[in-house]
Write a protein that holds these residues in place. Structure first.
Motif, mmCIF file in Angstrom:
data_model
loop_
_atom_site.group_PDB
_atom_site.id
_atom_site.type_symbol
_atom_site.label_atom_id
_atom_site.label_comp_id
_atom_site.label_asym_id
_atom_site.label_seq_id
_atom_site.Cartn_x
_atom_site.Cartn_y
_atom_site.Cartn_z
ATOM 1 N N ARG A 27 34.440 -38.363 -21.099
ATOM 2 C CA ARG A 27 33.680 -37.173 -20.704
ATOM 3 C C ARG A 27 33.772 -36.896 -19.200
ATOM 4 O O ARG A 27 32.791 -36.512 -18.570
ATOM 5 C CB ARG A 27 32.218 -37.293 -21.125
ATOM 6 N N GLU A 46 32.995 -40.280 -28.023
ATOM 7 C CA GLU A 46 32.764 -39.959 -26.625
ATOM 8 C C GLU A 46 31.726 -40.928 -26.067
ATOM 9 O O GLU A 46 30.833 -41.369 -26.789
ATOM 10 C CB GLU A 46 32.262 -38.515 -26.504
ATOM 11 N N GLY A 47 31.845 -41.266 -24.789
ATOM 12 C CA GLY A 47 30.891 -42.177 -24.191
ATOM 13 C C GLY A 47 31.395 -42.729 -22.878
ATOM 14 O O GLY A 47 32.489 -42.385 -22.414
ATOM 15 N N TYR A 102 31.947 -36.351 -34.973
ATOM 16 C CA TYR A 102 31.618 -36.697 -33.583
ATOM 17 C C TYR A 102 30.636 -37.862 -33.545
ATOM 18 O O TYR A 102 29.705 -37.936 -34.350
ATOM 19 C CB TYR A 102 31.010 -35.486 -32.867
ATOM 20 N N HIS A 103 30.852 -38.764 -32.581
ATOM 21 C CA HIS A 103 29.888 -39.841 -32.364
ATOM 22 C C HIS A 103 29.870 -40.209 -30.890
ATOM 23 O O HIS A 103 30.924 -40.393 -30.265
ATOM 24 C CB HIS A 103 30.237 -41.080 -33.201
ATOM 25 N N TRP A 104 28.666 -40.316 -30.330
ATOM 26 C CA TRP A 104 28.498 -40.764 -28.950
ATOM 27 C C TRP A 104 28.330 -42.271 -28.959
ATOM 28 O O TRP A 104 27.432 -42.799 -29.606
ATOM 29 C CB TRP A 104 27.289 -40.095 -28.311
ATOM 30 N N THR A 143 39.363 -40.538 -28.301
ATOM 31 C CA THR A 143 38.323 -40.998 -27.381
ATOM 32 C C THR A 143 38.280 -40.122 -26.137
ATOM 33 O O THR A 143 39.276 -39.499 -25.755
ATOM 34 C CB THR A 143 38.551 -42.463 -26.942
ATOM 35 N N ASP A 168 27.187 -45.310 -27.084
ATOM 36 C CA ASP A 168 26.337 -45.629 -25.940
ATOM 37 C C ASP A 168 26.436 -47.112 -25.606
ATOM 38 O O ASP A 168 27.030 -47.904 -26.345
ATOM 39 C CB ASP A 168 24.887 -45.266 -26.272
ATOM 40 N N LYS A 219 36.781 -30.301 -31.225
ATOM 41 C CA LYS A 219 35.607 -30.975 -31.786
ATOM 42 C C LYS A 219 35.279 -30.478 -33.194
ATOM 43 O O LYS A 219 34.810 -31.249 -34.036
ATOM 44 C CB LYS A 219 34.404 -30.778 -30.872
ATOM 45 N N LYS A 277 35.136 -47.753 -27.413
ATOM 46 C CA LYS A 277 35.692 -46.635 -28.175
ATOM 47 C C LYS A 277 37.131 -46.919 -28.602
ATOM 48 O O LYS A 277 37.479 -46.768 -29.773
ATOM 49 C CB LYS A 277 35.619 -45.349 -27.332
#
Length: 302
Positions: free
Chosen positions: A182, A44-45, A196-198, A179, A200, A191, A51
């Motif tokens: 958001r 997510e990002g 999970y990985h954000w 992906t 940035d 989830k 992603k």
């Protein structure tokens, strides 16, 4: 010979690097664990932070087939999982009637695999040359919430139930990358089945590494200025901050323009590559552009 899965975090980072993907350690850890544990990876990002590229890079580096499901509003099981070839089934029924075949024979025949149209989610469960494929479920937040229910069986058990024929299970689970930008929250049930990985925006040092890998034709000093300018620009009040993808495109545009340094004129000529909303472009007056260039140069020097 098909490359084997990485056996350590360092190997994972090196594997991504072979395809020009510069990952920080946190992302390398998440990718390594997803591959090691056989779990889907939920990334997510902000848009443009790399992603989707992760799935492409993994497929290329591991020699696996990439199956991409691009999500959109109204996406349903017929487009994502499977559907029956109704036209071919009707022809088969007419031929069977002409041959006076029994109802049981006709029913068995029309619901055989040759009439099943497989979509990406079902294709991902089948054996592939070179090993299990990489399944990219891209921008899940664009799909309707009910669609997420179709994913639960696949994400937890790597299987799909086709009412007419039964359950189809993967002999080896695919590598699943999901992906989301958001634009809405994804349900906890999805989830829970994933790591999970954000993702940035990168630091200045990592963005400069990315430019060296993706835009090697750009002079080193200009690369530093570009990376620092984009980093400074992201600190402004913009409707849409430029992602890494825009940074790479801008670097390529500057190289095509034979630019040797950032100036207000060069930025004015090429800003449409970096910013995609007129309101954001309008905020960059000559004075603002000069200020941002000065701040970027100080950031690059530091």
């Amino acid at each position: 010979m098909t490359p084997s899965l990485p056996q350590s975090i360092d190997q994972t980072s090196a594997l991504l690097s072979t395809q020009g993907y510069v990952a920080d350690r946190a992302l390398s850890v998440s990718v390594f664990l997803a591959l090691k544990m056989g779990k889907p990876l939920f990334l997510e990002g902000e848009p443009g932070t790399g992603k989707t590229e992760i799935a492409k890079v993994l497929a290329s580096a591991l020699g696996r087939r990439l199956l991409r499901l691009q999500c959109y509003e109204g996406l349903d099981a017929a487009s994502a999982v499977y559907e029956w070839n109704y036209a071919a089934q009707m022809i088969e029924i007419r031929l069977a009637e002409a041959a006076h075949a029994s109802r049981e024979t006709v029913q068995t025949e029309i619901f055989s695999e040759r009439f099943l149209i497989k979509r990406p989610l079902l294709e991902a469960l089948e054996p592939q040359a070179g090993g299990p494929p990489v399944l990219l479920i891209d921008e899940l937040d664009r799909a309707d919430e009910p669609f997420e229910a179709f994913l639960l069986e696949i994400l937890s058990d790597f299987q799909v139930t086709v009412p007419e024929t039964g359950t189809i299970r993967a002999a080896e689970p695919p590598i699943v990358i999901i992906t989301s930008n958001r634009t809405r929250e994804i349900h906890d049930a999805v989830k829970r089945r994933c790591l999970y990985h954000w993702v940035d925006y990168p630091s200045l040092a990592r963005e400069l590494e990315i430019l060296k890998a993706k835009a090697p034709e750009l002079p080193a000093e200009l690369s530093r200025q570009v990376a620092a300018f984009v980093q400074t620009l992201r600190g402004e009040d913009l409707f849409k901050k430029p992602g890494v993808a825009e940074t790479i495109d801008w670097a390529a545009a500057l190289a095509a323009l034979d630019a040797v340094e950032l100036t207000p004129e060069v930025i004015r000529d090429s800003i449409g590559v970096l910013l995609k909303y007129q309101d954001d472009i309008a905020t960059l007056t000559s004075g603002e552009t000069a200020r941002l260039i000065d701040e970027a140069r100080m950031r690059a020097a530091a």
